[in-house]
Design a protein around this motif. Structure first.
Motif, mmCIF file in Angstrom:
data_model
loop_
_atom_site.group_PDB
_atom_site.id
_atom_site.type_symbol
_atom_site.label_atom_id
_atom_site.label_comp_id
_atom_site.label_asym_id
_atom_site.label_seq_id
_atom_site.Cartn_x
_atom_site.Cartn_y
_atom_site.Cartn_z
ATOM 1 N N ALA A 3 -5.458 1.930 10.006
ATOM 2 C CA ALA A 3 -5.845 1.134 11.165
ATOM 3 C C ALA A 3 -6.677 -0.073 10.746
ATOM 4 N N LEU A 4 -7.543 0.121 9.751
ATOM 5 C CA LEU A 4 -8.336 -1.002 9.244
ATOM 6 C C LEU A 4 -7.450 -2.035 8.548
ATOM 7 N N ILE A 5 -6.469 -1.569 7.791
ATOM 8 C CA ILE A 5 -5.527 -2.499 7.158
ATOM 9 C C ILE A 5 -4.874 -3.370 8.225
ATOM 10 N N LYS A 6 -4.402 -2.738 9.273
ATOM 11 C CA LYS A 6 -3.736 -3.469 10.358
ATOM 12 C C LYS A 6 -4.686 -4.468 11.016
ATOM 13 N N ASP A 7 -5.899 -4.026 11.355
ATOM 14 C CA ASP A 7 -6.852 -4.896 12.056
ATOM 15 C C ASP A 7 -7.331 -6.044 11.170
ATOM 16 N N LEU A 8 -7.606 -5.758 9.907
ATOM 17 C CA LEU A 8 -8.071 -6.797 8.986
ATOM 18 C C LEU A 8 -6.974 -7.821 8.713
ATOM 19 N N ALA A 9 -5.740 -7.344 8.540
ATOM 20 C CA ALA A 9 -4.625 -8.259 8.300
ATOM 21 C C ALA A 9 -4.370 -9.141 9.519
ATOM 22 N N GLU A 10 -4.500 -8.561 10.713
ATOM 23 C CA GLU A 10 -4.306 -9.345 11.935
ATOM 24 C C GLU A 10 -5.394 -10.404 12.071
ATOM 25 N N PHE A 11 -6.633 -10.029 11.802
ATOM 26 C CA PHE A 11 -7.737 -10.987 11.851
ATOM 27 C C PHE A 11 -7.510 -12.132 10.867
ATOM 28 N N ARG A 12 -7.164 -11.784 9.638
ATOM 29 C CA ARG A 12 -6.972 -12.823 8.621
ATOM 30 C C ARG A 12 -5.829 -13.759 9.000
ATOM 31 N N GLU A 13 -4.721 -13.201 9.473
ATOM 32 C CA GLU A 13 -3.560 -14.029 9.825
ATOM 33 C C GLU A 13 -3.890 -14.969 10.975
ATOM 34 N N MET A 69 0.849 -1.187 0.000
ATOM 35 C CA MET A 69 0.000 0.000 0.000
ATOM 36 C C MET A 69 0.886 1.238 0.000
ATOM 37 N N ARG A 70 0.291 2.347 -0.343
ATOM 38 C CA ARG A 70 1.053 3.593 -0.447
ATOM 39 C C ARG A 70 0.709 4.592 0.647
ATOM 40 N N GLY A 71 0.043 4.149 1.677
ATOM 41 C CA GLY A 71 -0.365 5.053 2.739
ATOM 42 C C GLY A 71 -1.846 5.357 2.653
ATOM 43 N N GLY A 72 -2.314 6.315 3.433
ATOM 44 C CA GLY A 72 -3.718 6.670 3.459
ATOM 45 C C GLY A 72 -4.071 7.320 4.779
ATOM 46 N N SER A 73 -5.368 7.495 5.033
ATOM 47 C CA SER A 73 -5.815 8.111 6.281
ATOM 48 C C SER A 73 -5.533 7.176 7.447
ATOM 49 N N LYS A 74 -5.618 7.718 8.656
ATOM 50 C CA LYS A 74 -5.382 6.901 9.841
ATOM 51 C C LYS A 74 -6.421 5.793 9.974
ATOM 52 N N ILE A 75 -7.659 6.095 9.621
ATOM 53 C CA ILE A 75 -8.694 5.070 9.692
ATOM 54 C C ILE A 75 -8.403 3.950 8.687
ATOM 55 N N PHE A 76 -8.026 4.338 7.487
ATOM 56 C CA PHE A 76 -7.697 3.347 6.461
ATOM 57 C C PHE A 76 -6.548 2.451 6.925
ATOM 58 N N VAL A 126 -12.991 0.229 14.753
ATOM 59 C CA VAL A 126 -11.659 0.676 14.365
ATOM 60 C C VAL A 126 -11.231 1.881 15.205
ATOM 61 N N ASP A 127 -9.975 1.884 15.590
ATOM 62 C CA ASP A 127 -9.409 2.980 16.381
ATOM 63 C C ASP A 127 -8.289 3.626 15.579
ATOM 64 N N PRO A 128 -8.507 4.842 15.071
ATOM 65 C CA PRO A 128 -7.488 5.504 14.233
ATOM 66 C C PRO A 128 -6.140 5.668 14.937
ATOM 67 N N SER A 129 -6.149 5.717 16.257
ATOM 68 C CA SER A 129 -4.890 5.915 16.986
ATOM 69 C C SER A 129 -3.963 4.709 16.882
#
Length: 391
Positions: A218-228, A209-216, A287-290
């Motif tokens: 944070a969702l990438i992180k949470d979704l990837a963790e769930f899938r893994e 990915m090339r970056g994005g908003s904090k919400i975006f 989702v938590d943007p922080s």
């Protein structure tokens, strides 16, 4: 040829093997729909004494066998374990036992250091050191089927019997060229258990990915963790949960109900309606943007035209250094290494230490600093200093 399917027989063989200087090992496995490889066959050989069985096949699918004697041998620090292209074999042993066999030797790594090019195949090394042309027609066999055919067994056994000669040949080359320490350094990297297990909370790092908003993010992180986590717990290949393109789409569109879920292009229909869809909605809602990871963006000022030109020159120097030293380019430096040298004011690359610095890193810095240049005539490259005196 002997196929071991009982624990006692394996224990007897491993007892003899434990007295040897080295054993050669290979595995056959299937990994089509599962997170972890399904181990189907283990091959092992050593140089035998009088009346000793020197090569065997081990059937891990047998209901009458425990691999504990083999694991004990893998832990035996007095016996060198020899693999070719060890990474997948090491991952299998790590997932089954929780440890990496030690000490071990990788003939593919050694071959790359000894001038045989990038990731040379086992067949080519066997031809080089044994003069034998291997029949690899059974490479894509169904190793989970039983009984195994004679052709499958012969193919599998050849992966360890000829490996003995390959190892001894490469060992002699390393002793003559003084590069044993170079191989040991690479073996230490391969032995790092971090290579063979992904912590779920770090899985986002594998998403392009090339970056994005904090919400975006944070969702990438949470979704990837769930899938893994689910892939590991359920032993499912990641894409059976959802693919990367679906993950990115979910993070971008942030579905809030099943109607939104049904509109997703890349999430399979069955996943939209089952536990996966429900969990996606839960992740998006909470989702938590922080918690968004920090993505290091490439600085436009650093990736300017001059840096790209330097990277191209470093590629030429790398090719030249590889040809002169007889060491494969891939093991000397990666494209990331070249970019770091070109872009960063104080690069921190493995290429700038140890033996890599000796054969490439020092000249790379000198090229960057304008202390040397490259002269090209036809296919020949010469390193020259800035007052044109060849070095």
């Amino acid at each position: 040829m002997e196929i071991i399917s009982k624990t006692k027989d394996l224990e007897n063989f491993c007892k003899v093997a434990s007295e040897k200087d080295f054993v050669t090992i290979d595995t056959e496995f299937i990994r089509e729909k599962t997170y972890y490889a399904d181990l189907c066959l283990i091959q092992m050989a050593f140089i035998a004494g009088n009346n000793e069985t020197d090569a065997i096949l081990i059937d891990p699918l047998s209901s009458q066998i425990s691999l504990s004697p083999l694991f004990d041998l893998m832990r035996n620090n007095k016996v060198l374990k020899v693999f070719h292209a060890a990474r997948q074999d090491l991952e299998i042993f790590f997932s089954l036992s929780g440890f990496i066999p030690k000490p071990f030797f990788d003939t593919q790594v050694a071959a790359m250091v000894c001038g045989f090019g990038d990731q040379i195949s086992y067949e080519k090394l066997v031809k080089e050191f044994s003069g034998v042309t291997l029949d690899k027609s059974n490479r894509f066999s169904n190793w989970a089927s039983r009984p195994l055919s004679e052709e499958q067994c012969a193919y599998a056994l050849g992966d360890v019997t000829f490996l003995r000669e390959v190892y001894l040949g490469l060992k002699n080359l390393l002793q003559s060229n003084g590069r044993e320490a170079w191989v040991r350094e690479e073996i230490e990297r391969l032995a790092d258990t971090a290579n063979y297990f992904t912590e779920p909370d770090q899985a986002w790092k594998k998403i392009k990915m090339r970056g994005g908003s904090k919400i975006f993010l944070a969702l990438i992180k949470d979704l990837a963790e769930f899938r893994e986590r689910e892939a590991q717990d359920r032993n499912l290949i990641r894409r059976r949960i959802f693919r990367d393109d679906a993950l990115l789409e979910i993070a971008a569109k942030k579905p809030s109900n099943f109607g939104d879920i049904n509109k997703l292009r890349f999430l399979p229909k069955d996943s939209q309606k089952n536990w996966i869809g429900k969990k996606i909605l839960e992740i998006v809602a909470n989702v938590d943007p922080s918690t968004a990871p920090i993505i290091e963006s490439k600085s436009p000022s650093k990736d300017d035209k001059s840096s790209q030109t330097l990277i191209e020159l470093l590629k030429v120097l790398l090719t030249h250094s590889s040809e002169i030293s007889g060491v494969a380019q891939k093991i000397i430096a990666t494209s990331s290494d070249l970019r770091e040298i070109a872009v960063e004011d104080i690069p921190n690359s493995r290429t700038l230490s140890g033996w890599r610095k000796e054969i490439f890193g020092s000249n790379a810095l000198r090229l960057k600093n304008g202390e040397i240049g490259l002269s090209v005539k036809g296919k020949d490259v010469t390193i020259v200093n800035t007052n044109k005196i060849e070095i």
